[in-house]
Design a protein around this motif. Structure first.
Motif, PDB file in Angstrom:
ATOM      1  N   VAL A 124     -44.894  16.847 -36.137  1.00 33.99           N
ATOM      2  CA  VAL A 124     -44.916  16.579 -34.697  1.00 33.99           C
ATOM      3  C   VAL A 124     -43.809  15.597 -34.331  1.00 33.99           C
ATOM      4  O   VAL A 124     -43.119  15.745 -33.316  1.00 33.99           O
ATOM      5  CB  VAL A 124     -46.305  16.039 -34.275  1.00 33.99           C
ATOM      6  CG1 VAL A 124     -46.305  15.630 -32.807  1.00 33.99           C
ATOM      7  CG2 VAL A 124     -47.379  17.074 -34.554  1.00 33.99           C
ATOM      8  N   GLN A 125     -43.629  14.576 -35.192  1.00 38.20           N
ATOM      9  CA  GLN A 125     -42.587  13.584 -34.900  1.00 38.20           C
ATOM     10  C   GLN A 125     -41.194  14.224 -34.888  1.00 38.20           C
ATOM     11  O   GLN A 125     -40.364  13.905 -34.035  1.00 38.20           O
ATOM     12  CB  GLN A 125     -42.628  12.461 -35.945  1.00 38.20           C
ATOM     13  CG  GLN A 125     -43.879  11.598 -35.829  1.00 38.20           C
ATOM     14  CD  GLN A 125     -44.003  10.632 -36.985  1.00 38.20           C
ATOM     15  OE1 GLN A 125     -43.018  10.210 -37.565  1.00 38.20           O
ATOM     16  NE2 GLN A 125     -45.231  10.287 -37.336  1.00 38.20           N
ATOM     17  N   LEU A 126     -40.969  15.151 -35.826  1.00 34.49           N
ATOM     18  CA  LEU A 126     -39.680  15.840 -35.863  1.00 34.49           C
ATOM     19  C   LEU A 126     -39.437  16.621 -34.574  1.00 34.49           C
ATOM     20  O   LEU A 126     -38.361  16.519 -33.970  1.00 34.49           O
ATOM     21  CB  LEU A 126     -39.644  16.817 -37.045  1.00 34.49           C
ATOM     22  CG  LEU A 126     -39.243  16.269 -38.392  1.00 34.49           C
ATOM     23  CD1 LEU A 126     -39.447  17.339 -39.447  1.00 34.49           C
ATOM     24  CD2 LEU A 126     -37.785  15.840 -38.364  1.00 34.49           C
ATOM     25  N   ILE A 127     -40.445  17.380 -34.157  1.00 33.06           N
ATOM     26  CA  ILE A 127     -40.298  18.190 -32.946  1.00 33.06           C
ATOM     27  C   ILE A 127     -40.112  17.277 -31.734  1.00 33.06           C
ATOM     28  O   ILE A 127     -39.325  17.553 -30.832  1.00 33.06           O
ATOM     29  CB  ILE A 127     -41.530  19.107 -32.780  1.00 33.06           C
ATOM     30  CG1 ILE A 127     -41.586  20.094 -33.956  1.00 33.06           C
ATOM     31  CG2 ILE A 127     -41.490  19.853 -31.457  1.00 33.06           C
ATOM     32  CD1 ILE A 127     -42.873  20.890 -34.024  1.00 33.06           C
ATOM     33  N   PHE A 128     -40.822  16.150 -31.759  1.00 36.44           N
ATOM     34  CA  PHE A 128     -40.712  15.179 -30.663  1.00 36.44           C
ATOM     35  C   PHE A 128     -39.275  14.669 -30.527  1.00 36.44           C
ATOM     36  O   PHE A 128     -38.704  14.661 -29.445  1.00 36.44           O
ATOM     37  CB  PHE A 128     -41.676  14.026 -30.941  1.00 36.44           C
ATOM     38  CG  PHE A 128     -41.558  12.883 -29.972  1.00 36.44           C
ATOM     39  CD1 PHE A 128     -42.237  12.902 -28.759  1.00 36.44           C
ATOM     40  CD2 PHE A 128     -40.742  11.789 -30.264  1.00 36.44           C
ATOM     41  CE1 PHE A 128     -42.124  11.846 -27.876  1.00 36.44           C
ATOM     42  CE2 PHE A 128     -40.631  10.743 -29.376  1.00 36.44           C
ATOM     43  CZ  PHE A 128     -41.313  10.768 -28.179  1.00 36.44           C
ATOM     44  N   TRP A 129     -38.682  14.252 -31.644  1.00 32.86           N
ATOM     45  CA  TRP A 129     -37.303  13.740 -31.583  1.00 32.86           C
ATOM     46  C   TRP A 129     -36.330  14.835 -31.151  1.00 32.86           C
ATOM     47  O   TRP A 129     -35.392  14.600 -30.400  1.00 32.86           O
ATOM     48  CB  TRP A 129     -36.862  13.169 -32.944  1.00 32.86           C
ATOM     49  CG  TRP A 129     -37.526  11.864 -33.247  1.00 32.86           C
ATOM     50  CD1 TRP A 129     -38.462  11.618 -34.206  1.00 32.86           C
ATOM     51  CD2 TRP A 129     -37.324  10.629 -32.569  1.00 32.86           C
ATOM     52  NE1 TRP A 129     -38.868  10.314 -34.161  1.00 32.86           N
ATOM     53  CE2 TRP A 129     -38.179   9.680 -33.163  1.00 32.86           C
ATOM     54  CE3 TRP A 129     -36.504  10.222 -31.504  1.00 32.86           C
ATOM     55  CZ2 TRP A 129     -38.250   8.362 -32.738  1.00 32.86           C
ATOM     56  CZ3 TRP A 129     -36.565   8.907 -31.091  1.00 32.86           C
ATOM     57  CH2 TRP A 129     -37.433   8.003 -31.707  1.00 32.86           C
ATOM     58  N   TYR A 130     -36.611  16.050 -31.637  1.00 30.19           N
ATOM     59  CA  TYR A 130     -35.737  17.174 -31.298  1.00 30.19           C
ATOM     60  C   TYR A 130     -35.756  17.447 -29.794  1.00 30.19           C
ATOM     61  O   TYR A 130     -34.746  17.830 -29.200  1.00 30.19           O
ATOM     62  CB  TYR A 130     -36.202  18.407 -32.086  1.00 30.19           C
ATOM     63  CG  TYR A 130     -35.276  19.578 -31.980  1.00 30.19           C
ATOM     64  CD1 TYR A 130     -33.920  19.448 -32.277  1.00 30.19           C
ATOM     65  CD2 TYR A 130     -35.754  20.826 -31.599  1.00 30.19           C
ATOM     66  CE1 TYR A 130     -33.071  20.518 -32.195  1.00 30.19           C
ATOM     67  CE2 TYR A 130     -34.910  21.910 -31.514  1.00 30.19           C
ATOM     68  CZ  TYR A 130     -33.567  21.746 -31.814  1.00 30.19           C
ATOM     69  OH  TYR A 130     -32.725  22.816 -31.730  1.00 30.19           O
ATOM     70  N   ASN A 131     -36.923  17.225 -29.183  1.00 30.32           N
ATOM     71  CA  ASN A 131     -37.074  17.507 -27.755  1.00 30.32           C
ATOM     72  C   ASN A 131     -37.005  16.254 -26.901  1.00 30.32           C
ATOM     73  O   ASN A 131     -37.533  16.230 -25.786  1.00 30.32           O
ATOM     74  CB  ASN A 131     -38.395  18.236 -27.510  1.00 30.32           C
ATOM     75  CG  ASN A 131     -38.363  19.613 -28.135  1.00 30.32           C
ATOM     76  OD1 ASN A 131     -37.499  20.421 -27.838  1.00 30.32           O
ATOM     77  ND2 ASN A 131     -39.285  19.859 -29.051  1.00 30.32           N
ATOM     78  N   LEU A 132     -36.379  15.229 -27.416  1.00 24.79           N
ATOM     79  CA  LEU A 132     -36.337  13.954 -26.690  1.00 24.79           C
ATOM     80  C   LEU A 132     -35.718  14.114 -25.305  1.00 24.79           C
ATOM     81  O   LEU A 132     -36.105  13.432 -24.354  1.00 24.79           O
ATOM     82  CB  LEU A 132     -35.549  12.923 -27.512  1.00 24.79           C
ATOM     83  CG  LEU A 132     -35.687  11.467 -27.071  1.00 24.79           C
ATOM     84  CD1 LEU A 132     -37.110  10.985 -27.286  1.00 24.79           C
ATOM     85  CD2 LEU A 132     -34.717  10.580 -27.839  1.00 24.79           C
ATOM     86  N   ALA A 133     -34.774  15.047 -25.185  1.00 26.77           N
ATOM     87  CA  ALA A 133     -34.078  15.242 -23.916  1.00 26.77           C
ATOM     88  C   ALA A 133     -35.045  15.609 -22.797  1.00 26.77           C
ATOM     89  O   ALA A 133     -34.799  15.308 -21.620  1.00 26.77           O
ATOM     90  CB  ALA A 133     -33.012  16.316 -24.067  1.00 26.77           C
ATOM     91  N   ALA A 134     -36.166  16.262 -23.157  1.00 24.72           N
ATOM     92  CA  ALA A 134     -37.143  16.629 -22.129  1.00 24.72           C
ATOM     93  C   ALA A 134     -37.793  15.390 -21.526  1.00 24.72           C
ATOM     94  O   ALA A 134     -38.214  15.392 -20.363  1.00 24.72           O
ATOM     95  CB  ALA A 134     -38.205  17.541 -22.729  1.00 24.72           C
ATOM     96  N   LEU A 135     -37.884  14.320 -22.326  1.00 30.63           N
ATOM     97  CA  LEU A 135     -38.511  13.094 -21.836  1.00 30.63           C
ATOM     98  C   LEU A 135     -37.485  12.141 -21.230  1.00 30.63           C
ATOM     99  O   LEU A 135     -37.690  11.558 -20.172  1.00 30.63           O
ATOM    100  CB  LEU A 135     -39.236  12.380 -22.981  1.00 30.63           C
ATOM    101  CG  LEU A 135     -40.370  13.170 -23.634  1.00 30.63           C
ATOM    102  CD1 LEU A 135     -40.858  12.457 -24.880  1.00 30.63           C
ATOM    103  CD2 LEU A 135     -41.519  13.353 -22.649  1.00 30.63           C
TER     104      LEU A 135
END
Lengths: 254, 306
Positions: B124-135
């Motif tokens: 989950v943390q990996l996907i989170f960092w990958y999608n940081l631009a969404a936040l």
């Protein structure tokens, strides 16, 4: 004669509600050997640890060689010194511990040169020569490359004394240096301390060795309940104590 | 011979009077030997059956063992493991020191970090960092209340590789922190007091006295973590990075040689693990030298200090 080396001026300290030092006044002259005796919990180790600021005091003042220890005085305020300056003060006040506290990952020689090279910035070659000479003096010239765990307790404590001497201290604090030793090893450590005393080193010694206090020390301070009950030449305090508490204590240890 | 002995040598008559000395016979251990033979036989037949089984596709294994895609996957897996472990160790050291602080706020921050990063799946943390631009569409850094700000598009800054390094490294820091903390706490408090009494500052006593003695406690679990990371890093395939395992998967998705390519990946994982194990035992020997009952050889150093 000359200015005192160590001065305790109305020093008090508490751990929470427990008052371990109650207004201690004490002076130690240069070259003097003072022993601190008394029952356990009387505050003698705490008093010793105040000299190099391993313990904070709550009131009063401790000075060594005229320098206020651990604080900088401005008028009536004493600001605690930054860590670096406290470290600088400690560098000339050596301490020998009950449990030796030699650095286990270093050889005997490395233990002795560690602080001179790392703290005083002495070049390694000089430090090694000096250390080898000191270790020779305490009778461990053949143990330079040994690790502490291979040595007997008496040898370890002599290394600890050599480590203290390598800093060319103004003063050495001994916190029960022979209490963790097997009885037959006490003598070799006391012999080294006796030699230091004869050379004029200023020493404060917390000890249970009454014979050492009597034969080597210039003065003996008897502590009980956070106070110095009496302090004087061993001939008076040990042989002819004026206080009942001193007499009771001495009758138990002898 | 004029070698004098302290006691008179026993005379011959005396010796004949005494019962003969016992001859000791060590325990035979037939059971152990039999078990060893049986085990060796089972192992051998197992190996023979694998080697002779065409379904394993050994020729295919040989064909792809040094394939370019496999090699570049192995390279990514290797350096990702090294980089994330370095981040983990550095971050873990900082967190461990913070967690042991007497200041409650500092230790609270460290413990909250641990709670969060150990408590959520690393995937989950990996996907989170990958999608940081969404936040956070833009990342800004600068000095508050001034115009000195630098801003950058998150999608530019957080590449898949960056997301992998952040995700795995920050997660590893949390685990390493506990390992390092246990090591630091294992060193007797008298060591620090002795260092202090010799005029060493806290930093110096930590670096010169405490950490070297904590190393024997820290190294074995750190070796575990590194070997674990070697394989955990295969999670980066979810953010489109071609690590060793993903490269093998890419190949077998085209040619359907699933088993041989997984064997190729395993051979390389096992090779890397063997190398790491050898490095670990080397480091352990270095830090364990004071525990041996021998004198130090002259200047036995892993890294020469000038």
């Amino acid at each position: 004669m000359s200015d005192p080396m160590v001065v305790f001026d109305r020093v008090s300290k508490s751990y929470g509600a427990l008052e371990v030092l109650k207004g201690i006044n004490l002076e130690v002259a240069p070259g003097e050997v003072l022993s601190l005796i008394g029952p356990s919990g009387s505050g003698k180790s705490t008093l010793l640890r105040c000299v190099n600021h391993l313990e904070r005091i709550d009131s009063g003042a401790v000075t060594v060689d005229g320098e206020l220890i651990g604080y900088r005085q401005v008028g009536n305020l004493a600001y605690e010194l930054p860590e670096k300056l406290i470290a600088r003060q400690r560098a000339r006040i050596a301490m020998v511990f009950q449990n030796f506290n030699l650095f286990g990952h270093m050889t005997v020689l490395e233990n002795v040169i560690e602080a001179p090279t790392q703290v005083l910035g002495v070049p390694r070659r000089h430090a090694e020569e000096h250390a080898a000479a000191i270790l020779e003096r305490v009778g461990l010239g053949d143990k330079l490359t040994s690790y502490p765990r291979m040595l007997s307790g008496g040898q370890q404590q002599r290394v600890a004394i050599a480590r203290a001497l390598a800093m060319k201290p103004k003063l050495i604090l001994f916190d029960e240096p022979t209490s963790a030793l097997d009885p037959e090893l006490v003598g070799e450590v006391l012999d080294v301390m006796r030699a230091l005393a004869e050379e004029g080193m200023t020493m404060m010694v917390v000890t249970h060795e009454m014979a050492f206090a009597r034969d080597v020390c210039h003065r003996v301070a008897f502590m009980d309940g956070g106070k110095i009950v009496e302090c004087g030449p061993p001939g008076e305090v040990l042989a002819n104590p004026s206080h009942e508490r001193t007499r009771t204590f001495l009758s138990k240890v002898n | 011979m004029d070698v004098s002995s302290p006691s008179p040598a026993p005379s011959n008559e005396n010796q004949t009077d005494q019962p003969p000395l016992l001859t000791y016979v060590p325990i035979r251990g037939y059971g152990r030997k039999a078990a060893a033979i049986v085990l060796a036989a089972i192992l051998l037949s197992f190996l023979v059956s694998i080697a002779g089984n065409d379904n394993f596709g050994w020729p295919v294994v040989g064909q792809y063992l040094f394939d370019d895609r496999i090699m570049s996957g192995l390279f990514l897996t290797s350096w990702l493991t090294v980089v994330t472990m370095v981040i983990g160790v550095v971050l873990g050291t900082i967190l461990a020191i913070m967690a042991m602080s007497t200041n409650n706020v500092i230790s609270f921050v460290a413990n909250t970090y641990l709670w969060f990063f150990r408590g959520t799946p690393v995937l989950v943390q990996l996907i989170f960092w990958y999608n940081l631009a969404a936040l956070f569409p833009d990342l800004s850094i600068g000095i508050p209340f001034t115009s000195l700000w630098v801003s950058i598009d998150t999608n530019v800054a957080i590449t898949p590789v960056m997301a992998a390094i952040l995700g795995l490294g920050l997660n590893e820091g949390a685990y390493m922190s506990e390992i390092i903390r246990s090591g630091l706490m294992s060193v007797d408090s008298g060591q620090r007091q002795a260092a202090k009494s010799l005029g060493m500052t806290n930093g110096k006593s930590l670096w010169r006295i405490v950490i070297p003695q904590a190393m024997p406690i820290i190294i074995p679990p750190t070796g575990n973590q590194t070997i674990g990371m070697l394989k955990t890093s295969s999670l980066v395939s979810v953010i489109a990075l071609s690590d060793l395992l993903y490269s093998a998967q890419t190949i077998y998705s085209r040619n359907f040689q699933t088993i041989p390519l997984l064997i190729v990946a395993c051979i390389w994982y096992l090779t890397a693990t063997s190398i790491l194990t050898a490095i670990q035992s080397r480091i352990e020997r270095h830090y364990g030298r004071s525990l041996l009952q021998t004198d130090a050889p002259v200047r036995w150093r892993l890294f020469r200090s000038s």
